[in-house]
Design a protein around this motif. Structure first.
Motif, PDB file in Angstrom:
ATOM      1  N   CYS A  90       0.856  -1.178   0.000  1.00  0.00           N
ATOM      2  CA  CYS A  90       0.000   0.000   0.000  1.00  0.00           C
ATOM      3  C   CYS A  90       0.904   1.244   0.000  1.00  0.00           C
ATOM      4  O   CYS A  90       2.121   1.122   0.161  1.00  0.00           O
ATOM      5  CB  CYS A  90      -0.911  -0.014   1.236  1.00  0.00           C
ATOM      6  N   HIS A  94       3.162  -0.971   3.625  1.00  0.00           N
ATOM      7  CA  HIS A  94       2.867  -2.288   4.197  1.00  0.00           C
ATOM      8  C   HIS A  94       2.781  -3.326   3.092  1.00  0.00           C
ATOM      9  O   HIS A  94       2.255  -3.036   2.022  1.00  0.00           O
ATOM     10  CB  HIS A  94       1.511  -2.309   4.909  1.00  0.00           C
ATOM     11  N   HIS A  96       0.782  -6.357   1.693  1.00  0.00           N
ATOM     12  CA  HIS A  96      -0.577  -6.870   1.829  1.00  0.00           C
ATOM     13  C   HIS A  96      -0.745  -8.104   0.956  1.00  0.00           C
ATOM     14  O   HIS A  96      -0.213  -8.168  -0.141  1.00  0.00           O
ATOM     15  CB  HIS A  96      -1.602  -5.813   1.412  1.00  0.00           C
ATOM     16  N   CYS A 116      -5.573   2.516   2.437  1.00  0.00           N
ATOM     17  CA  CYS A 116      -5.304   1.567   3.512  1.00  0.00           C
ATOM     18  C   CYS A 116      -5.720   2.179   4.853  1.00  0.00           C
ATOM     19  O   CYS A 116      -5.126   3.170   5.286  1.00  0.00           O
ATOM     20  CB  CYS A 116      -3.820   1.206   3.518  1.00  0.00           C
ATOM     21  N   THR A 118      -5.649   0.983   7.932  1.00  0.00           N
ATOM     22  CA  THR A 118      -4.974   0.584   9.170  1.00  0.00           C
ATOM     23  C   THR A 118      -3.472   0.719   9.035  1.00  0.00           C
ATOM     24  O   THR A 118      -2.934   0.801   7.955  1.00  0.00           O
ATOM     25  CB  THR A 118      -5.293  -0.880   9.512  1.00  0.00           C
TER      26      THR A 118
HETATM   27 ZN   LIG Z   1      -1.247  -0.556   4.419  1.00  0.00          ZN
END
Ligand SMILES: [Zn+2]
Length: 122
Positions: A90, A94, A96, A116, A118
């Motif tokens: 993202c 991160h 994913h 995203c 979170t």
């Molecule tokens: Zn993310």
């Protein structure tokens, strides 16, 4: 006697002659074919699910899976019996992972990651 003492042997050197060595290409060829079969299965599976990922783009792996990059940061993994898994990052960086079953799933995956929600990977 003129015989020398110590370790005297009349045996020829134990190194096999090159002509007696089993050619390693046979094993490598068999392995290569298995990897290409994994790639072919992945290409067929993806194609059957509407995801364009040509055979030559897939890399078969020794565990039966195959992988390809659909885009520079969108990897697809095919696992026989489990289908396709997409991996990407993202904008927050991160990693994913999500199972995907269609091009629509891939588009939804990327759309969801644009926003995203979170700080923890999904
Ligand atoms: Zn993310």
């Amino acid at each position: 006697m003129t015989r020398a003492t110590g370790a005297v042997t009349t045996a020829a050197p134990t190194r096999p002659r090159l002509s007696l060595v089993k050619p390693p290409q046979l094993t490598k060829t068999a392995r290569y074919r298995a990897l290409r079969e994994h790639a072919a299965q992945a290409a067929l599976y993806a194609g059957a699910h509407g995801i364009h990922a040509p055979y030559d783009d897939w890399t078969g792996l020794s565990d039966g899976t195959a992988t390809t990059l659909l885009e520079p940061d969108l990897r697809l993994i095919h696992t026989p019996g489990h289908g396709l898994t997409a991996l990407t990052h993202c904008p927050n960086g991160h990693g994913h992972i999500r199972p995907v079953h269609s091009t629509a799933d891939l588009l939804a995956f990327r759309h969801d990651l644009e926003h995203c929600p979170t700080e923890t990977p999904q």
